[in-house]
Scaffold this active site. Structure first.
Site, PDB file in Angstrom:
ATOM      1  N   TYR A  99       2.477  10.191   2.773  1.00  0.00           N
ATOM      2  CA  TYR A  99       3.919  10.333   2.600  1.00  0.00           C
ATOM      3  C   TYR A  99       4.287  11.332   1.518  1.00  0.00           C
ATOM      4  O   TYR A  99       5.389  11.317   0.996  1.00  0.00           O
ATOM      5  CB  TYR A  99       4.566   8.981   2.291  1.00  0.00           C
ATOM      6  CG  TYR A  99       4.151   8.350   0.991  1.00  0.00           C
ATOM      7  CD1 TYR A  99       4.999   8.367  -0.120  1.00  0.00           C
ATOM      8  CD2 TYR A  99       2.924   7.727   0.855  1.00  0.00           C
ATOM      9  CE1 TYR A  99       4.613   7.791  -1.315  1.00  0.00           C
ATOM     10  CE2 TYR A  99       2.534   7.146  -0.331  1.00  0.00           C
ATOM     11  CZ  TYR A  99       3.393   7.174  -1.415  1.00  0.00           C
ATOM     12  OH  TYR A  99       3.007   6.602  -2.604  1.00  0.00           O
ATOM     13  N   ASP A 246      -4.579  -1.075   1.148  1.00  0.00           N
ATOM     14  CA  ASP A 246      -5.001   0.117   1.894  1.00  0.00           C
ATOM     15  C   ASP A 246      -6.243   0.728   1.248  1.00  0.00           C
ATOM     16  O   ASP A 246      -6.337   1.938   1.073  1.00  0.00           O
ATOM     17  CB  ASP A 246      -3.863   1.141   1.949  1.00  0.00           C
ATOM     18  CG  ASP A 246      -4.106   2.217   3.015  1.00  0.00           C
ATOM     19  OD1 ASP A 246      -4.905   1.972   3.949  1.00  0.00           O
ATOM     20  OD2 ASP A 246      -3.507   3.302   2.906  1.00  0.00           O
TER      21      ASP A 246
END
Length: 430
Positions: A99, A246
């Protein structure tokens, strides 16, 4: 305006499989990893005149902070605007994450290299990921050598920059960011008035774990050192009520400033700060029966009993319960088990999108490769063959520990504190 659905950035199970043909293994990327935004090149400097002609950009009472290779204004004693020299100079783009764009930069005052990650707040999902990383890293009161250090976070809008502080209710810009995330609609800025968040972090010149391990000959001593460093980092995060969610080799960076490689767990965009009902970071589940899920009467969190429900992460490292969307911090232990197993045996697959060779273990089903967590969800009685290779130098202690870390039942896995102790034992005995 359209509302934002969390499922758009979370990696949800969609029934697809990875197929292998001609000996080439492939994987599917997570939805979060696919969210690459069309970010521009290094920001050009904004002139004083351009800034003066745009009134009301920073309508807070706070002082604007000097920042990157962009000019902006600060009010002088007489109230007149004056230009302020930037603190950092952007040198080059070094990567693009799920992102944001990451630059190598230099601090003008000290000459020290830093990593600068830029996120354009053009979508609520971007803001949500950025705030998650900001909240996680700023919630840490102490530093850990194996967790990437956030130096500062700066909100920049039309050349004016303002340092972000955690939970600052006086900052209208900060509150608007939170509102953007919660409401799922654009609150801050317009296309002609871009808004950016900049994360200034320590620079890791050694690349990520994939690059480091696969570019060198196997070294058992390095493996043991990395295993201890990783477990120490996760124990530290869990003690501070942070679930990473993650963990994967891409998100583990290498610093070589001290001469020997030092791992840095990074990229906290999907992380969660698990806290009690009275905390400013209260997460997904409200209190129930006074203590709430995962917390006692005093709001003290047992992170291994704090239930999360957003199925997110990268599929080859996701625990079985994450695929179902009901899990705790023990999911991080599973992901770490996959990483260590792959690192020790150098098990890799070829990413279908980037064509990169990545560390990661899997289960082969005919011509398909399936993530271990997904395979265990489908067949909880499946036996994992550790080590996978016939000629393996893996010790019995490491083998047993990996099997425990990858247990299908989260309750059978060690927690992060137990794991750190056991890892020290097995690596010292090896």
């Amino acid at each position: 305006m359209p509302t934002f659905n969390k499922k758009e950035v979370m990696d949800l199970r969609n029934g697809k499989r990875r197929k292998v043909s001609g000996g080439v293994r492939s994987s599917r990327r997570t939805a979060a990893a696919r969210m690459k935004r069309e970010a521009g090149k290094v920001l050009r400097s904004l002139t004083v005149e351009n800034n003066i002609n745009r009134p009301g950009l920073m309508d807070d009472d706070e002082e604007e902070e000097d920042c990157f290779s962009i000019s902006f204004l600060r009010a002088g004693p007489s109230g007149a605007a004056s230009a302020v020299s930037p603190r950092y100079s952007l040198l080059r783009e070094v990567g693009r994450g799920s992102y944001g764009v990451v630059y190598e930069a230099v601090a003008r005052r000290t000459g020290a290299k830093v990593a600068v990650k830029r996120l354009q707040c053009d979508a609520p999902e971007n803001v949500e990921l950025a705030l998650a990383e900001f909240w996680a890293l700023t919630s840490l009161e102490n530093r850990h050598q194996n967790v990437v250090q956030l130096e500062e976070c700066v909100l920049q809008r039309n050349g004016l920059a303002q340092k972000m502080s955690h939970g600052n209710k006086r900052s209208k810009q900060y509150l608007r960011l939170v509102e953007t995330s919660l409401k799922g609609e654009r609150i801050l800025g317009y296309p002609e008035e871009p808004c950016y968040l900049w994360f200034v972090m320590e620079f890791c010149e050694g690349g990520d774990l994939n690059q480091y391990i696969l570019s060198r000959r196997p070294d058992p001593q390095t493996n043991r050192s990395f295993m201890r460093q990783l477990t120490s980092a996760i124990a530290f995060l869990h003690k501070n009520n942070i679930v990473h969610r993650d963990l994967k080799p891409d998100n583990i960076l290498i610093s070589q400033k001290s001469g020997s490689p030092v791992l840095k767990v990074a990229d906290f965009g999907l992380s969660k700060v698990c806290a009690g009902a009275n905390s400013k970071n209260f997460e997904e589940h409200p209190a129930a029966g006074g203590g709430g899920r995962g917390s006692n009467q005093n709001g003290v969190v047992n992170i291994n009993k704090f239930w999360l429900s957003s199925a997110c992460g990268s599929d080859f490292y996701m625990a079985p319960e994450v695929w179902e969307g009901h899990y705790t911090a023990k999911a991080d232990i599973f992901a770490l088990g996959i990483i260590i197993w792959a690192m020790v045996e150098r098990i890799t697959f070829i990413d279908a999108e980037s064509k990169r060779e990545l560390l990661g273990t899997y289960v082969r089903q005919g011509t398909e490769i399936v993530p271990v967590g997904e395979a265990l969800l489908e067949n909880p009685k499946m036996v994992l063959h550790i080590p996978q290779k016939a000629r393996s130098s893996m010790s019995e202690g490491v083998k047993k520990l990996l099997l425990d870390m990858l247990a299908v039942n989260p309750q059978d896995r060690p927690d992060a504190v137990q794991l750190e102790v056991r890892m020290d034992q097995v690596t010292c005995a090896a």
